[in-house]
Motif scaffolding. Structure first.
Motif, PDB file in Angstrom:
ATOM      1  N   MET A 180       0.821  -1.214   0.000  1.00 47.15           N
ATOM      2  CA  MET A 180       0.000   0.000   0.000  1.00 47.15           C
ATOM      3  C   MET A 180       0.856   1.266   0.000  1.00 47.15           C
ATOM      4  O   MET A 180       0.644   2.168  -0.789  1.00 47.15           O
ATOM      5  CB  MET A 180      -0.922   0.024   1.225  1.00 47.15           C
ATOM      6  CG  MET A 180      -1.923  -1.106   1.248  1.00 47.15           C
ATOM      7  SD  MET A 180      -3.173  -0.859  -0.033  1.00 47.15           S
ATOM      8  CE  MET A 180      -4.300  -2.183   0.379  1.00 47.15           C
ATOM      9  N   ALA A 181       1.811   1.323   0.924  1.00 48.03           N
ATOM     10  CA  ALA A 181       2.661   2.511   1.011  1.00 48.03           C
ATOM     11  C   ALA A 181       3.542   2.626  -0.221  1.00 48.03           C
ATOM     12  O   ALA A 181       3.961   3.717  -0.598  1.00 48.03           O
ATOM     13  CB  ALA A 181       3.523   2.451   2.270  1.00 48.03           C
ATOM     14  N   THR A 182       3.814   1.494  -0.883  1.00 48.15           N
ATOM     15  CA  THR A 182       4.680   1.514  -2.049  1.00 48.15           C
ATOM     16  C   THR A 182       3.931   1.842  -3.330  1.00 48.15           C
ATOM     17  O   THR A 182       4.520   1.826  -4.400  1.00 48.15           O
ATOM     18  CB  THR A 182       5.355   0.139  -2.238  1.00 48.15           C
ATOM     19  OG1 THR A 182       4.341  -0.852  -2.208  1.00 48.15           O
ATOM     20  CG2 THR A 182       6.373  -0.129  -1.151  1.00 48.15           C
ATOM     21  N   ASP A 183       2.632   2.124  -3.231  1.00 52.84           N
ATOM     22  CA  ASP A 183       1.862   2.506  -4.414  1.00 52.84           C
ATOM     23  C   ASP A 183       2.632   3.610  -5.142  1.00 52.84           C
ATOM     24  O   ASP A 183       2.999   4.632  -4.557  1.00 52.84           O
ATOM     25  CB  ASP A 183       0.470   3.016  -3.999  1.00 52.84           C
ATOM     26  CG  ASP A 183      -0.291   3.599  -5.182  1.00 52.84           C
ATOM     27  OD1 ASP A 183      -0.179   3.044  -6.278  1.00 52.84           O
ATOM     28  OD2 ASP A 183      -0.978   4.624  -4.992  1.00 52.84           O
ATOM     29  N   LEU A 184       2.889   3.384  -6.420  1.00 47.13           N
ATOM     30  CA  LEU A 184       3.757   4.299  -7.170  1.00 47.13           C
ATOM     31  C   LEU A 184       3.218   5.718  -7.201  1.00 47.13           C
ATOM     32  O   LEU A 184       3.931   6.691  -6.965  1.00 47.13           O
ATOM     33  CB  LEU A 184       3.902   3.783  -8.606  1.00 47.13           C
ATOM     34  CG  LEU A 184       4.440   2.356  -8.755  1.00 47.13           C
ATOM     35  CD1 LEU A 184       4.311   1.897 -10.188  1.00 47.13           C
ATOM     36  CD2 LEU A 184       5.886   2.309  -8.298  1.00 47.13           C
ATOM     37  N   VAL A 185       1.928   5.822  -7.522  1.00 48.82           N
ATOM     38  CA  VAL A 185       1.353   7.142  -7.774  1.00 48.82           C
ATOM     39  C   VAL A 185       1.379   8.017  -6.525  1.00 48.82           C
ATOM     40  O   VAL A 185       1.618   9.216  -6.606  1.00 48.82           O
ATOM     41  CB  VAL A 185      -0.095   6.996  -8.282  1.00 48.82           C
ATOM     42  CG1 VAL A 185      -0.726   8.362  -8.510  1.00 48.82           C
ATOM     43  CG2 VAL A 185      -0.124   6.178  -9.561  1.00 48.82           C
ATOM     44  N   THR A 186       1.137   7.406  -5.363  1.00 50.61           N
ATOM     45  CA  THR A 186       0.875   8.224  -4.185  1.00 50.61           C
ATOM     46  C   THR A 186       2.041   8.271  -3.200  1.00 50.61           C
ATOM     47  O   THR A 186       1.885   8.721  -2.074  1.00 50.61           O
ATOM     48  CB  THR A 186      -0.376   7.694  -3.455  1.00 50.61           C
ATOM     49  OG1 THR A 186      -0.169   6.322  -3.127  1.00 50.61           O
ATOM     50  CG2 THR A 186      -1.604   7.824  -4.321  1.00 50.61           C
ATOM     51  N   SER A 187       3.216   7.793  -3.626  1.00 47.15           N
ATOM     52  CA  SER A 187       4.371   7.871  -2.739  1.00 47.15           C
ATOM     53  C   SER A 187       5.434   8.750  -3.398  1.00 47.15           C
ATOM     54  O   SER A 187       5.403   8.968  -4.602  1.00 47.15           O
ATOM     55  CB  SER A 187       4.915   6.463  -2.472  1.00 47.15           C
ATOM     56  OG  SER A 187       5.349   5.881  -3.673  1.00 47.15           O
ATOM     57  N   PRO A 188       6.385   9.274  -2.610  1.00 47.17           N
ATOM     58  CA  PRO A 188       7.370  10.214  -3.162  1.00 47.17           C
ATOM     59  C   PRO A 188       8.229   9.582  -4.256  1.00 47.17           C
ATOM     60  O   PRO A 188       8.438   8.365  -4.278  1.00 47.17           O
ATOM     61  CB  PRO A 188       8.237  10.566  -1.958  1.00 47.17           C
ATOM     62  CG  PRO A 188       7.405  10.283  -0.770  1.00 47.17           C
ATOM     63  CD  PRO A 188       6.560   9.116  -1.161  1.00 47.17           C
TER      64      PRO A 188
END
Lengths: 321, 442
Positions: free
Chosen positions: A253-261
């Motif tokens: 979840m945290a590694t979702d490309l779109v929503t992580s830096p």
């Protein structure tokens, strides 16, 4: 020679990887997790997954007036990820609403794939959580029971081990690793989650910084501030790592490309931030689990993090040095 | 094949397709009936023609010259009669003044003026003069006048000369063949450069996909402790100047700076060879090795050709372009320039002619950026290509400058790796040109 030649800017060759192939890789990575959830929770897991995946794809196709319902594959990923964070007891129609909400409220209102701020699957979960909190978990389920394959559902659902010390002490590490505990469809089996994440690492779709930052923080905070309620301090840190949704959150979840830096430093900060918020909720909050909101809050901070962590260009001298 | 660890941060691994020509020895091509010699084949000031239509010239005769320091003269590459001095299509895409020579078929050469050919007896100034007179420019593709790099200001002492034999660009094998076939001349060229610059160390960097070249060059430098052959990991753009210097010499060229700022001068192996021949034989730069390759050409080859030869003629020689040819590129597929037609001359910087069939490249529509950050991870100079390109796309030049558009080396990694097929390099190139233009105006 009459043939017309194409004139365009270099480079003239491209990698074979595409947005769609990345999405397919994520689906492949989720396969072990999905498989284990079917083993653990039986046909209901299959039903919920089918509903969320199908609903997400159809909703997106209708919204975009697109005939191809698979498209770039991102809707299927959102649908499957949403199923992974739903409790197996959830009524099917709630899952359906969650999928519609994830696609529309979580993604399309921002302009579709690539433009959304929040992880769509977690938006779906958050909406279900505030709408039907009792069906989504909390601490009202009966105590954990030993897993028996084919047993009826009530026998294998129970409060998340994070609910209180009594629940926690009732589970063992081997249960947490195989996934033989109460929880959402995809979050219980550490083994399956890590196996899937390996695929994403090997394909370089995810970077080590977010998971390591996230999991490292959870472990450290769990060890030092967890109170050692689970057979001592170190194993309490480990318990925080394996119980609940942290592993799934940190790796999928945290590694979702779109929503992580996008910056390398930013990824580490993002991971640590997720870990800190998760642990604050777990240790001091009213809810037993804080993964969803930790990631959503850090999603909101992502543009700011990117802005403050622009890397120095090659050979760029530190100002004032 | 030994795997070397020497590499830089970032980069990509495109398919190399070097096997099309890697085993083919360099074949000399008959001097063509006609050559077109542009007055600008280098970075710097264009040359003024020294001849007019009707004049007769010999091979090696100087026909274009400029007073400017950053420039390089051009020479006749066939003997015969000047038939035109007029603008002609150039691989850069522009129309550039060029001299057309009709060959008399004699191939008569001008006698070299120099008398002393033992380079060890020559003064650095005399060597530099010969290099300039020979019209030598960087033959790796950038075409920067060679003598300029070899004349650093006094406050920039040079202790290391690095020869670039990485040839990281896919498809091309010209440098590879030169290293196999003329290692002695390359080493002579390197020694000459060390002498001019008073440098004590010479390094030849070669990617480890050219094991034979590594072996040959290592044999060639045996007994010369000041020289070293460095095996580099095969990774694009290993041969980019700043990457190569960091990997082989362990020094970081400052942003906006030059290799000489860290005591390094960097030349291509082909340039070293040309320097050796200019100094020890008095031979001007009239020919070079060109790799003609790609799935669109019937018989790929490494050819030794006269400068000014029509690209179309070379393609005919290699069996012509196939029916399904989609792209004609001067250079390789990562940094080369695609051409609308083959009626352009081979110039000094033409290291290859890559003809891609329809299957070898794709024209796909760009989709939304999914912020996967693969461009960030692959950027060898640490930029954020996605944000840079976005700024350029919206005409936000100041923002692009803040994101260091000027530091882009235009290697193409970001566009190559982008799963959404966004033309990142193209946008950044645009912003970079604009940023540099504004800086000059300030």
């Amino acid at each position: 020679m009459n043939r017309k030649l194409v004139v365009s800017s270099s480079p003239h060759v491209r990698s074979i990887e595409s947005t769609q192939s990345i999405m397919v890789d994520v689906l492949i990575a989720l396969f072990p997790v999905a498989l284990v959830s079917v083993f653990l929770f039986g046909y209901r897991a299959l039903l919920l997954m089918a509903i969320t995946v199908f609903t997400a794809m159809v909703t997106e196709a209708i919204w975009l007036r697109r005939r191809n319902i698979f498209g770039d594959g991102s809707a299927a990923v959102t649908g499957l990820l949403l199923a992974m964070v739903l409790p197996p007891t959830l009524p099917w129609w709630m899952a359906l609403i969650g999928a519609v909400a994830a696609i529309i409220v979580g993604k399309q209102v921002y302009g579709g794939l690539g433009h959304n701020i929040f992880n769509p699957a977690l938006v779906g979960r958050a909406i279900l959580f505030v709408s039907w909190g009792s069906s989504m978990g909390g601490n009202i389920w009966p105590g954990p029971k030993l897993f028996q394959f084919g047993a009826n559902l009530a026998a294998v659902t129970g409060a998340t081990p994070l609910a209180n010390q009594e629940e926690a002490l009732a589970v063992t590490f081997s249960q947490l690793i195989t996934g033989n505990v109460a929880g959402c469809l995809g979050e219980t089996s550490a083994l399956a989650i890590i196996l899937g994440a390996f695929w994403l690492f090997s394909k370089k779709h995810i970077d080590w910084r977010i998971p390591v930052g996230y999991l490292g923080t959870v472990f450290v905070m769990g060890t030092f501030f967890g109170g050692g309620f689970y057979h001592g301090h170190l194993s309490t840190g480990l318990f925080h790592l394996l119980a609940g949704g942290v592993l799934l959150g940190a790796l999928f979840m945290a590694t979702d490309l779109v929503t992580s830096p996008v910056t390398t430093t930013g990824r580490l900060i993002f991971g640590i931030g997720c870990g800190v918020i998760t642990m604050l909720v777990r240790l001091f909050g009213t809810f037993p689990e804080g993964v969803t909101f930790a990631i959503l809050i850090m999603n909101a901070l992502t543009p700011v993090i990117d802005n403050f962590t622009v890397p120095r260009a090659f050979g760029e001298v530190r100002r004032g040095a | 094949m030994a795997v070397s660890i020497a590499t830089f941060k970032g980069g990509v691994h495109p398919e190399y397709f070097k096997e099309l020509t890697a085993s083919l020895a360099v074949t000399p091509v008959e001097p063509p009936k006609q050559v077109v010699i542009p007055m600008l084949q280098h970075i710097g000031a264009p040359c003024e023609p020294l001849v007019k239509p009707g004049d007769r010239v010999l091979v090696g005769e100087k026909i274009g010259e400029s007073e400017a320091f950053v420039s390089a003269p051009v020479h006749a590459t066939v003997s015969g009669e000047i038939t035109a001095v007029a603008p002609h299509a150039h691989p850069s895409g522009q129309m550039i003044e060029a001299i057309t020579i009709e060959s008399d078929g004699e191939d008569s050469w001008e006698q070299p003026a120099a008398v002393e050919f033992d380079w060890e007896k020559l003064s650095p100034d005399e060597i530099r003069r010969r290099i300039r007179e020979a019209g030598i420019v960087g033959l790796g593709g950038a075409a920067f006048p060679a003598h300029v790099k070899l004349a650093p200001p006094e406050d920039k002492p040079i202790d290391t000369v690095i020869l670039n034999g990485a040839e990281c660009e896919p498809y091309l094998t010209a440098d590879h063949r030169l290293m196999l076939e003329q290692p002695q001349q390359i080493v002579t060229g390197l020694l000459i450069m060390l002498k001019i610059l008073g440098a004590g160390r010479g390094i030849i960097g070669i990617e480890d996909n050219k094991a034979d070249a590594l072996r040959v060059m290592r044999q060639e430098i045996e007994g010369r402790p000041e020289l070293k052959v460095a095996s580099l990991r095969t990774c694009y753009p290993q041969g980019a100047e700043k990457m190569l210097i960091e990997v082989t010499a362990g020094r970081t060229v400052p942003a906006g700076g030059l290799p000489m700022d860290v005591g390094v001068v960097n030349h291509n192996v082909g340039t070293a060879l040309a320097i050796a021949r200019a100094v020890t034989e008095g031979r001007p730069l009239v020919e070079r090795v060109v790799t003609v390759t790609g799935g669109g050409v019937a018989r790929p080859a490494n050819l030794l050709v006269r400068i000014g030869t029509r690209v179309g003629d070379l393609l005919e020689l290699c069996g012509g372009m196939k029916e399904d040819t989609g792209k004609l590129i001067i250079g390789g597929p990562m940094m080369g320039l695609s051409q609308p037609h083959p009626d352009i001359p081979v110039v000094k910087g033409t290291s290859g002619i890559t003809v891609l069939s329809d299957e070898e490249f794709e024209l796909e529509e760009a989709t939304a950026c999914i912020k996967c950050a693969k461009c960030v991870d692959s950027c060898p100079v640490n930029l954020l290509p996605l944000f840079l390109a976005e700024a350029a796309e919206h005409g936000l030049i100041e923002r692009a400058e803040k994101y260091r558009a000027a530091d882009c080396i235009e290697c193409g990694c970001c566009s190559y790796i982008c799963p959404a097929r966004r033309p990142l390099t193209q946008w950044i190139r645009l912003a970079k040109a604009e940023v540099l233009k504004r800086r000059r105006q300030r």
